[in-house]
Design an enzyme around this catalytic site. Structure first.
Site, mmCIF file in Angstrom:
data_model
loop_
_atom_site.group_PDB
_atom_site.id
_atom_site.type_symbol
_atom_site.label_atom_id
_atom_site.label_comp_id
_atom_site.label_asym_id
_atom_site.label_seq_id
_atom_site.Cartn_x
_atom_site.Cartn_y
_atom_site.Cartn_z
ATOM 1 N N ASP A 139 0.891 -1.062 -0.007
ATOM 2 C CA ASP A 139 0.198 0.029 -0.135
ATOM 3 C C ASP A 139 0.741 1.090 -0.135
ATOM 4 O O ASP A 139 0.419 2.305 -0.146
ATOM 5 C CB ASP A 139 -1.003 0.055 1.299
ATOM 6 C CG ASP A 139 -2.071 1.003 1.265
ATOM 7 O OD1 ASP A 139 -2.535 1.123 -0.258
ATOM 8 O OD2 ASP A 139 -2.350 1.591 1.982
ATOM 9 N N SER B 172 -8.169 4.954 -0.539
ATOM 10 C CA SER B 172 -8.200 3.783 -0.962
ATOM 11 C C SER B 172 -9.610 3.238 -0.780
ATOM 12 O O SER B 172 -10.204 3.239 0.261
ATOM 13 C CB SER B 172 -7.190 2.955 -0.300
ATOM 14 O OG SER B 172 -5.998 3.394 -0.435
ATOM 15 N N GLN C 261 -5.620 -1.910 -7.032
ATOM 16 C CA GLN C 261 -6.209 -0.963 -6.127
ATOM 17 C C GLN C 261 -6.818 -0.198 -6.701
ATOM 18 O O GLN C 261 -6.510 0.320 -7.637
ATOM 19 C CB GLN C 261 -5.148 -0.519 -4.986
ATOM 20 C CG GLN C 261 -5.908 0.219 -3.957
ATOM 21 C CD GLN C 261 -4.829 1.091 -2.783
ATOM 22 O OE1 GLN C 261 -4.608 2.125 -2.883
ATOM 23 N NE2 GLN C 261 -4.468 -0.042 -1.965
#
Length: 423
Positions: free
Chosen positions: A335, A357, A407
């Site tokens: 991440d 996110s 993502q």
């Protein structure tokens, strides 16, 4: 039972799954096989218990009465994978084999193996262990519930770092499966911003267990609200299978020839012996990760550039050999500088972009060590309707693709701040 059969059995005992895999192996070396006929006492009140018993085959009945009131009693029936030991409280207890019964008994002198320092290490030295191992060391509350905190030694802003949610949730999931079953994929959703000052309770649902596969759902809860959840899949290693790889690792300089990314590694060093019960403050701390960007150019938040990035990274310090931990660390890494890459083409003076996110998916292809250098290659093929999409690949130094990630996040243009006149 031969040693491998003992290992296979112990790995499926729920109360043992939270232990480091090395502890389970040591327990397997010290257990003693006990056989009982139907109706035979395993032990009676007044007899020494001898150790901790794990039922391999058959059923046992437990008759328990309370010394304070002999009319108050309880009867339990235990079966395969259940465990018991001599009760030393204010109860009288008899345990009788209902059928032919086989148990593995861990003698009392080895009972400390049931109480390791952390879920990853039987003996953790806070002065020498890798910082990310400490961050991902949860406190088991029961066989399906774990508590994590945002430690003073963990990176943070005004909310919990998304990689921490993923790494800790996967640590919880990994500690509810046989240690021979290794994480191969997960799909995560960020629901609410996590509060760095509140412990996180990770609740694990055991959705599927078959010989070679397992599936777990994990909810991360703060103040009775689910702030994050993921579904993770685990797979036992198999010898028969196919092997190919299409992606090629980019030709880049070795990490030793590159300069560190000071912006991510700077911070105030805090004591490593901070108790786990303490949660974070707003103090800046260093990342538990070494970063070596491949592009030597320095950019500002207003510099327009390509929606891609490539950098080497590895965990600071040395991690235990447990592959489950290395995959949790890989998720923690993934991440870092991910959805923000979709903002790169839209950076310019006067524009204040932001990203949040929404969901994150990963697939683990091969074993790897997170404390060895990995090349993280990220690009963002598209952004539209306030959503950015990014994909990433990590390669080891041999050029093998070890994991893939994707993502989606909300990417928006914020209005520039205004300064009101005091006149």
């Amino acid at each position: 039972m031969h040693f491998q059969a003992v290992i296979e059995f112990l790995g499926d005992v729920s109360v043992l799954q939270r232990l480091p895999s090395s502890s389970i192996t040591k327990i397997a070396q010290h257990v003693v096989v006990k056989h009982y006929n139907s109706g035979e006492y395993v032990f009676q009140e007044g007899e020494p218990g001898g150790g901790i018993y794990f039922i391999c085959e058959g059923e046992a009945e437990v008759f328990r009465s309370f010394l304070s009131d002999n009319h108050d009693s309880q009867v339990f029936r235990w079966g395969k994978f259940d465990h018991f030991m001599k009760n030393e409280s204010d109860k009288q207890e008899d345990i009788i084999a209902l059928t032919k019964l086989t148990c593995l008994m861990l003698p009392d002198k080895y009972s400390t193996l049931m109480h390791p320092y952390s879920i990853w290490s039987a003996e953790m030295n806070l002065k020498t262990c890798a910082p990310v191992e400490y961050i991902l060391s949860l406190d088991p509350l029961d066989v399906n519930t774990f508590r994590g905190v945002t430690l003073k030694g963990a990176p943070k802003s005004n909310k919990v770092y998304g990689g921490q949610f993923m790494g800790q949730a996967l640590a919880a999931a990994s500690k509810t499966v046989h240690f021979h079953k290794i994480l191969h994929s997960f799909h995560a959703h960020f629901l609410l911003a996590g509060d760095v000052n509140i412990p996180i309770i990770y609740q694990v649902d055991r959705l599927r267990d078959v010989p070679n596969l397992a599936t777990r759902r994990v909810n991360a809860v703060q103040e009775e609200r689910v702030v994050f959840f993921l579904i993770a899949s685990f797979h036992r290693e198999e010898e028969d299978g196919f092997d190919h790889q299409e992606p090629t690792m980019p030709s880049v300089p070795d990490p030793e020839t590159l300069l560190p990314e000071q912006g991510l590694e700077e911070g105030v060093k805090l004591p490593r012996h901070t108790p786990r019960a303490e949660v974070s403050t707003s103090t800046s701390v260093p990342w538990p990760t070494e970063i070596r960007p491949v592009d030597p150019n320095k950019y500002t938040r207003y510099t327009t550039r390509s929606p891609s990035i490539c950098y080497w990274l590895r965990a600071k310090g040395r991690l235990p050999a447990d592959q489950a931990l290395h995959r949790c660390v890989g998720a923690y890494f993934s991440d870092l500088l991910f959805i923000q890459i979709s903002l790169n083409p839209h950076r310019r003076e006067g524009i204040f972009p932001t990203s949040i996110s929404l969901d994150h998916s990963m697939w683990f292809h091969r074993d790897f060590r997170a404390d060895d250098w990995l090349l993280y290659v990220i690009d963002s093929p598209t952004a539209y309707n306030a959503r950015g999409f990014c994909r990433g690949q990590m390669f080891n130094r041999k050029g093998e693709l070890v994991l893939s990630a994707m993502q989606v996040g909300v990417v928006r243009k914020l209005k520039p701040p205004t300064t009101a006149s005091k006149l």
